[in-house]
Write an enzyme that holds these catalytic residues in place. Structure first.
Site, PDB file in Angstrom:
ATOM      1  N   ILE A  75       5.460   2.093   3.883  1.00 39.75           N
ATOM      2  CA  ILE A  75       5.201   2.615   2.540  1.00 39.75           C
ATOM      3  C   ILE A  75       4.507   1.512   1.758  1.00 39.75           C
ATOM      4  CG2 ILE A  75       6.231   3.514   0.424  1.00 39.75           C
ATOM      5  CD1 ILE A  75       8.609   4.426   2.137  1.00 39.75           C
ATOM      6  N   HIS A  76       3.354   1.810   1.199  1.00 36.18           N
ATOM      7  CA  HIS A  76       2.551   0.785   0.533  1.00 36.18           C
ATOM      8  C   HIS A  76       2.442   1.092  -0.962  1.00 36.18           C
ATOM      9  CE1 HIS A  76      -0.440  -2.388   0.348  1.00 36.18           C
ATOM     10  NE2 HIS A  76      -1.200  -1.588  -0.389  1.00 36.18           N
ATOM     11  N   PRO A  77       2.605   0.074  -1.817  1.00 36.94           N
ATOM     12  CA  PRO A  77       2.930  -1.322  -1.521  1.00 36.94           C
ATOM     13  C   PRO A  77       4.428  -1.582  -1.702  1.00 36.94           C
ATOM     14  CG  PRO A  77       2.043  -1.148  -3.728  1.00 36.94           C
ATOM     15  CD  PRO A  77       2.148   0.258  -3.200  1.00 36.94           C
TER      16      PRO A  77
END
Length: 667
Positions: free
Chosen positions: A638-640
């Site tokens: 999962i970014h950021p």
């Protein structure tokens, strides 16, 4: 890890049932060690059997003899049961019966003892292995009395006859729990849910400074709950400073922390929890007794309340869950002038300049949030920090805390003298003396420094001295903790222990809670499940939190050999720290410890980051499921987030490498 089918070769499954797994060595005992906090304990040096034999929805085809599930139910709900395999053991069964019948008393005795029906249950050899694995008894045939595994004829005869006779009589309660901490409360409520008559005794002896608290044990009152709240209060102070960088206009003037306000808020929350536990016990029909319990006989407890009134209670079983209390070294002035974590969260005055003595997680966590409130804080350590944890991570924590503004002193106090006496409104002033090496001459010399508050955090010891365990013969370790065959006393089969007071067990609140519930289901309902004491995720709530699960570098190399270990690591920069230009950004770090010759199976991971506890909890399941490095690589992050760094590790840690530098978003 091997499945139970591979280990015992006795189970036939219905379709589509989940494969269970078992410990690599079923004969290794999981016996025994902040009652304490959900943070801060290192993974156990010698893991207990890791997997529960419980197979949800399992059909056990187990012939000859009755099915295993039925056999365990009978043992839990009958007065006397003997498990055996074949007719070859009938002679031994007769010896059991003859010995028990010899205990009969004449009909004209004051309380004539009648021997209950002896149920002889034939089980297969495969079921025998499971029963012996559950109980850690090697004797066979195997006897249970009132649901408690006794062992073979030798173990039965080893019990005092007076004890055995009394065991076969009826008692007021099915279970008395001594200790109202997290584990004891969980066990009491679970036993009541299973239809048993239960009493729970809880009494807190005041600390040398006079501090005591309500129902709930260390974690709720003087451990993880108040500690985490004060940790959060400290972090909020930093967030206020960061807010300007994020566009918030703050009132002019210095932002100050109010100790008394926070203390009162924390204590109000704790009081609500204390009351909630009492309500829960009442709703579960558990008898709560605010008295100190001490064995005065094998099945009798003397419960003494604060008015010194004594009540005698009897039960078929007893559970010791008395937890730990802080240690005090034999140093002049320590008990008179210092506090511990038992006192800190109720301190009536602002701590002021503080010395935290000890290298434990308790010492570092308290030092961290006190410094966050603006106090001058020094940590005094004898040797290494966080013994039992990964030492690379411990050193990174030390460096971060120094950069954060805290001081470290190497040494041990030799005496403490009072300069100014404390009051309810104001901290006192004390001078602490310790030996220190003169950098010019190389000789040791006595130095001293003044402090307002001295917090001793050098370790904790089991609360078992005044419970009367020696009176009835419960065996204890040198640590004063109960020695157990799993959670059952090695010497007195109707006495059990869970949580911090059980030798060899991780000192963590969730461990005690699960152990209490699982044990009650096993002894009262015949469940074939065990608490898993290995691969437990944990977090140390220092200013930059440290989360870990599995083995440290040192333990992995010792167990598997240095050449078979590969470590992936990286330094990363949380996005939230970029605008605020936090100094923490250069200290965030993680690593994953893998086995080269087992397809890079992950045996440990460690992370130093904000909210490390939240990250560690989620990834902990990967170790339970024997994940490999490739499984992490395939997982899309999962970014950021900081957690995504576990999915992008490529750098291998090698001796002599330069220190890594963080770069870019999240790494």
């Amino acid at each position: 890890m091997k499945s139970l089918t591979e280990l015992f070769g006795c189970f036939k499954r219905q379709p589509r049932q989940q494969e269970a797994s078992s410990p690599a060595n079923p004969h290794v005992s999981d016996t025994l060690s902040m009652g304490v906090a959900a943070s801060g304990m290192p993974p156990p040096k010698r893991p207990a059997p890791a997997e529960s034999p419980t197979l949800p929805g399992e059909t056990l085809v187990d012939a000859p003899g009755i099915p295993l599930k039925e056999a365990l139910k009978e043992a839990a709900n009958s007065k006397i049961v003997i498990f055996y395999n074949s007719s070859d053991e009938e002679k031994q069964l007769v010896e059991f019966e003859t010995y028990l019948n010899s205990l009969k008393e004449p009909a004209d005795a004051e309380k004539p003892l009648e021997i209950p029906e002896i149920k002889k249950l034939q089980v297969s050899r495969a079921s025998q292995k499971v029963i012996q694995y559950l109980t850690l008894h090697t004797s066979w045939p195997l006897m249970y009395i009132k649901g408690n595994a006794v062992g073979g004829l030798k173990e039965l005869k080893a019990l005092k006859q007076d004890y055995l006779k009394e065991w076969l009589r009826d008692h007021t309660y099915d279970l008395i729990v001594i200790g109202g901490g997290s584990g004891g409360l969980a066990a009491a409520k679970e036993a009541s849910r299973l239809g048993k008559k239960v009493a729970c005794l809880d009494f807190v002896k005041p600390s040398p400074q006079g501090t005591s608290w309500g129902l709930g044990g260390t974690c709720v009152n003087v451990g993880c709950i108040p500690k985490k709240l004060m940790h959060q209060a400290s972090l909020l102070g930093h967030s206020i400073h960061d807010a300007k960088k994020y566009g918030w206009k703050l009132p002019e003037g210095k932002v100050e922390h109010q100790w008394n306000h926070l203390r009162d808020s924390v204590q109000d929350h704790i009081a609500s929890l204390n009351w909630g536990y009492r309500v829960q016990l009442r709703e579960k029909t558990v008898t709560y007794i605010n008295s100190y319990g001490e064995f005065t006989g094998p099945f009798e407890i003397s419960a003494t309340n604060k008015k010194k009134k004594v009540e005698k209670l009897t039960a078929d079983r007893f559970l010791i869950s008395t937890g730990l209390r802080p240690k005090y070294p034999e140093i002049p002035g320590v008990k008179e002038y210092t506090i511990t974590s038992d006192d800190l969260f109720q301190l009536p005055y602002s701590p002021g300049k503080t010395l935290c003595v000890g290298a434990s997680y308790v010492s570092l966590e308290c030092a961290g949030f006190l410094h966050g409130f603006g106090f001058d804080v020094t940590v005094m350590v004898r040797s290494i920090l966080l013994r039992g944890f990964d030492q690379d991570m411990a050193e990174r924590i030390r460096k971060h805390m120094i950069a954060y503004g805290m001081k470290f002193e190497a040494g041990v106090p030799t005496r403490i003298e009072q300069i100014d006496e404390k009051t309810d409104e104001k901290a006192g002033k004390y001078r602490v003396f310790w030996p220190k090496k003169n950098e010019e001459t190389g000789e040791m010399q006595e130095v001293s420094e003044e402090y307002n508050t001295i917090l001793m955090a050098i370790g904790r010891e089991a609360v078992t001295d005044d419970v009367g365990l020696t009176t009835i013969g419960v065996e204890r370790a040198k640590s004063k903790k109960v020695l157990g065959r799993r959670e059952q006393s090695t010497t007195i089969p109707w006495v059990y222990a869970i949580g911090d007071v059980l030798e060899g067990t991780p000192e963590l609140t969730p461990v005690a809670i699960q152990a209490g519930r699982v044990l009650m289901r096993r002894i009262f309902d015949g469940a074939n499940e065990l608490t898993e004491y290995d691969q437990i995720p944990t977090t140390v709530f220092t200013p930059l939190e440290y989360g870990c699960c599995g083995l440290s570098e040192e333990d992995a190399m010792m167990k598997y050999g240095k050449d078979n270990i590969i470590i992936y690591h990286n330094v990363f920069n949380p996005l939230e720290y970029t605008i605020s230009e936090r100094m923490d950004k250069d200290h965030c770090y993680l690593k994953m410890i893998c086995l080269r010759n087992e397809e890079e199976k992950v045996v440990g991971f460690h992370i130093l980051t904000p909210n490390a506890g939240e990250v560690t909890q989620g990834f902990g399941i990967a170790l339970k499921l024997a994940a490999k490095k490739a499984d992490f690589d395939r997982l899309i992050g999962i970014h950021p987030t900081v957690a995504e760094n576990f999915t992008t590790l490529t750098l291998e840690k090698k001796e002599g490498d330069e220190e890594l530098q963080a770069s870019g978003c999240u790494g």
